[in-house]
Design an enzyme around this catalytic site. Structure first.
Site, mmCIF file in Angstrom:
data_model
loop_
_atom_site.group_PDB
_atom_site.id
_atom_site.type_symbol
_atom_site.label_atom_id
_atom_site.label_comp_id
_atom_site.label_asym_id
_atom_site.label_seq_id
_atom_site.Cartn_x
_atom_site.Cartn_y
_atom_site.Cartn_z
ATOM 1 N N GLU A 151 119.412 24.862 -20.993
ATOM 2 C CA GLU A 151 118.892 23.541 -21.139
ATOM 3 C C GLU A 151 117.571 24.447 -22.473
ATOM 4 O O GLU A 151 117.946 25.597 -22.656
ATOM 5 C CB GLU A 151 117.669 23.584 -19.965
ATOM 6 C CG GLU A 151 116.717 22.816 -20.179
ATOM 7 C CD GLU A 151 114.651 24.093 -19.878
ATOM 8 O OE1 GLU A 151 113.523 23.415 -20.341
ATOM 9 O OE2 GLU A 151 115.480 24.358 -18.328
ATOM 10 N N ARG A 171 116.478 29.441 -28.861
ATOM 11 C CA ARG A 171 117.284 28.810 -27.455
ATOM 12 C C ARG A 171 118.590 27.978 -28.683
ATOM 13 O O ARG A 171 119.181 28.144 -28.583
ATOM 14 C CB ARG A 171 117.606 28.102 -26.566
ATOM 15 C CG ARG A 171 116.446 29.152 -25.209
ATOM 16 C CD ARG A 171 116.526 27.901 -24.012
ATOM 17 N NE ARG A 171 116.001 28.761 -23.383
ATOM 18 C CZ ARG A 171 115.945 28.896 -21.958
ATOM 19 N NH1 ARG A 171 116.827 27.507 -21.145
ATOM 20 N NH2 ARG A 171 115.899 29.172 -20.908
ATOM 21 N N SER A 190 113.025 19.850 -22.128
ATOM 22 C CA SER A 190 112.010 19.218 -21.674
ATOM 23 C C SER A 190 110.966 18.113 -21.858
ATOM 24 O O SER A 190 110.513 18.667 -22.566
ATOM 25 C CB SER A 190 111.753 19.796 -20.038
ATOM 26 O OG SER A 190 112.966 20.703 -19.282
ATOM 27 N N ARG A 239 116.058 33.566 -21.875
ATOM 28 C CA ARG A 239 114.814 33.584 -20.556
ATOM 29 C C ARG A 239 114.172 35.103 -20.738
ATOM 30 O O ARG A 239 113.886 36.325 -20.051
ATOM 31 C CB ARG A 239 115.313 34.371 -18.796
ATOM 32 C CG ARG A 239 114.456 33.450 -17.881
ATOM 33 C CD ARG A 239 114.860 33.424 -16.360
ATOM 34 N NE ARG A 239 115.972 32.425 -16.305
ATOM 35 C CZ ARG A 239 115.531 31.039 -16.887
ATOM 36 N NH1 ARG A 239 114.298 30.871 -16.035
ATOM 37 N NH2 ARG A 239 116.776 30.536 -16.386
ATOM 38 N N ARG A 248 106.058 34.342 -20.723
ATOM 39 C CA ARG A 248 105.659 33.432 -19.692
ATOM 40 C C ARG A 248 106.060 35.437 -18.776
ATOM 41 O O ARG A 248 106.818 35.922 -19.504
ATOM 42 C CB ARG A 248 106.908 33.046 -19.681
ATOM 43 C CG ARG A 248 106.887 31.459 -20.189
ATOM 44 C CD ARG A 248 107.343 30.184 -20.220
ATOM 45 N NE ARG A 248 106.540 29.320 -20.866
ATOM 46 C CZ ARG A 248 107.773 27.811 -20.965
ATOM 47 N NH1 ARG A 248 109.174 27.755 -20.084
ATOM 48 N NH2 ARG A 248 107.583 26.792 -21.533
#
Length: 422
Positions: A347, A389, A350, A275, A260
């Site tokens: 987070e 994560r 999701s 990130r 990403r």
């Protein structure tokens, strides 16, 4: 993509859903395009009927030569006019389709209404937040001291937001991925797949990343894109196919790197392994019957949450509000794991029900048992979990005062019996 029938017949329903997201829909532009489409379509149908009538008269052979020639010329002229109208209609329909591709999914009635993540609703919490007798360290500092996270060399090799994971850190990521895959395939009924990491534009359009979010993607010179998540290739397994109803639901999981560009995240999470431009993730994807997709969403959340429970990582489940939910989702839950260094939940997964939004774009349908017309499936996806994560959460929650880190019991068989990182 939302149902164009709803867009045409109940535009206010679409506008209201968009407004809950904070997305302003230009109903006037869409109405004008639809009027153009209907006008062109009606005129085209009329001329085609007239041309067919003239062709039939010519074919009967009972006309005077002059009259027949006149009809032949008229038919030819009509054909040229129809050809032009066909092209105009195609252009207008393409504009309607492009406009529709930019409209987010309709919010489900059970999705909380709100403007931002501050309006998300906590559903439940699990586990005890660890109490330390010392100031807990940030995972980046722990990882550097342990020699397992090397941000400086990641930047040297590539650029910022890349990290070299080495030694026991690399082994721990491998162990986490294997643990997650074994759990989901062995206990939760998912079939493991190893999909392509490069996909075409059609695949990304099918899942909703294109055309709206192209800036978030890495595109190759060959026209293919690096996957932002395994959701893209796995959901597209059945693009342009019709499944038998009895095959539903279908469960798939995949462990892949994800890429990403993190456009729009400048200045956020610049320190550490949260990130990244490249990260590993175990993705869960479901193809479900429309009547049962929200039940499948709850199961999906439970499947992802089970990973955190077995690793004894404190976390919470949050229902995302309309202003924070993803573009393709009708309803979404986030799993957030506790990070001691930040004193808050972050987070880690999701889980979304995209209803028929992706299926319409990708034309994924099923044939009902009763022999009725094919219907669109509902697609669901969620992280089960983000591997990096999860590593971060283990480093922070299992850290000791001397900088060593305990390895969760569930992972020790995957680490050759190793019980700690020193």
């Amino acid at each position: 993509m939302i149902d164009l029938k709803i867009l045409r017949e109940e535009p206010q329903v679409v506008a209201d859903s968009c407004a809950k997201r904070g997305f302003q829909l230009d109903l006037g532009q869409l109405a004008q395009l639809d009027r153009e489409r209907r006008t062109l379509s009606t005129r085209n149908d009329e001329l085609k009927a007239k041309r067919n009538e003239s062709s039939q008269l010519v074919g009967k052979g009972k006309l005077e030569p002059e009259q027949k020639q006149k009809l032949i010329e008229e038919t030819r002229t009509l054909g040229e006019t129809i050809k032009g109208l066909d092209q105009s209609l195609k252009e207008v329909e393409e504009k309607v389709t492009q406009a529709a591709l930019g409209i987010p999914n309709l919010i489900h009635s059970s999705t909380p209404v709100g403007k931002s993540e501050l309006d998300n609703q906590e559903v439940r919490t699990w586990g005890q937040i660890p109490q330390f007798t010392f100031a807990p360290k940030h995972h980046a500092d722990l990882g550097e001291a342990l020699g397992i996270l090397d941000a400086a060399r990641g930047v040297k090799i590539a650029q910022s937001r890349f990290t070299l994971v080495r030694g026991l850190g690399a082994r721990l990521e491998r162990a986490l991925a294997a643990f997650m895959l074994d759990l989901h395939t062995g206990q939760h009924g998912y079939q493991e797949v190893n999909p392509p990491l490069l996909v075409n534009a059609e695949s990304l359009t099918g899942t909703g990343q294109l055309p709206k979010f192209e800036e978030d993607l890495f595109k190759t010179t060959g026209g293919l894109y690096l996957i932002p998540t395994a959701e893209v290739p796995v959901t597209n397994i059945y693009r342009d196919e019709v499944l038998p109803e009895e095959a539903l639901p279908l469960y798939f999981c995949a462990h892949t790197p994800c890429f990403r560009s993190e456009a729009g995240s400048y200045g956020r999470d610049t320190k550490g392994y949260i990130r990244q431009h490249q990260f590993n993730k175990v993705e869960l994807v479901k193809f479900a019957h429309p009547d049962h997709s929200f039940e499948e969403l709850e199961k999906l959340v439970n499947n992802a949450e089970r990973v955190l429970q077995l690793l004894n990582l404190p976390h919470r489940v949050v229902a995302l509000c309309s202003g924070d939910i993803g573009f393709s989702a009708a309803k979404c839950y986030d799993l957030e794991v506790w990070l001691p260094s930040e004193g808050r939940y972050r987070e880690i997964s999701s889980c979304s029900n995209c209803t028929d939004f992706q299926a319409r774009r990708a034309q994924i349908r099923f044939k009902p048992k009763d022999g009725g017309k094919p219907r669109l499936v509902h697609t669901l996806n969620g992280s089960g979990l983000a591997v990096g994560r999860t590593l971060v959460a283990i480093l922070e929650n299992y850290q000791r005062e001397d900088g060593s880190v305990e390895i969760p019991e569930a992972l020790r068989p995957y680490m050759g019996g190793l019980s700690e990182l020193l």
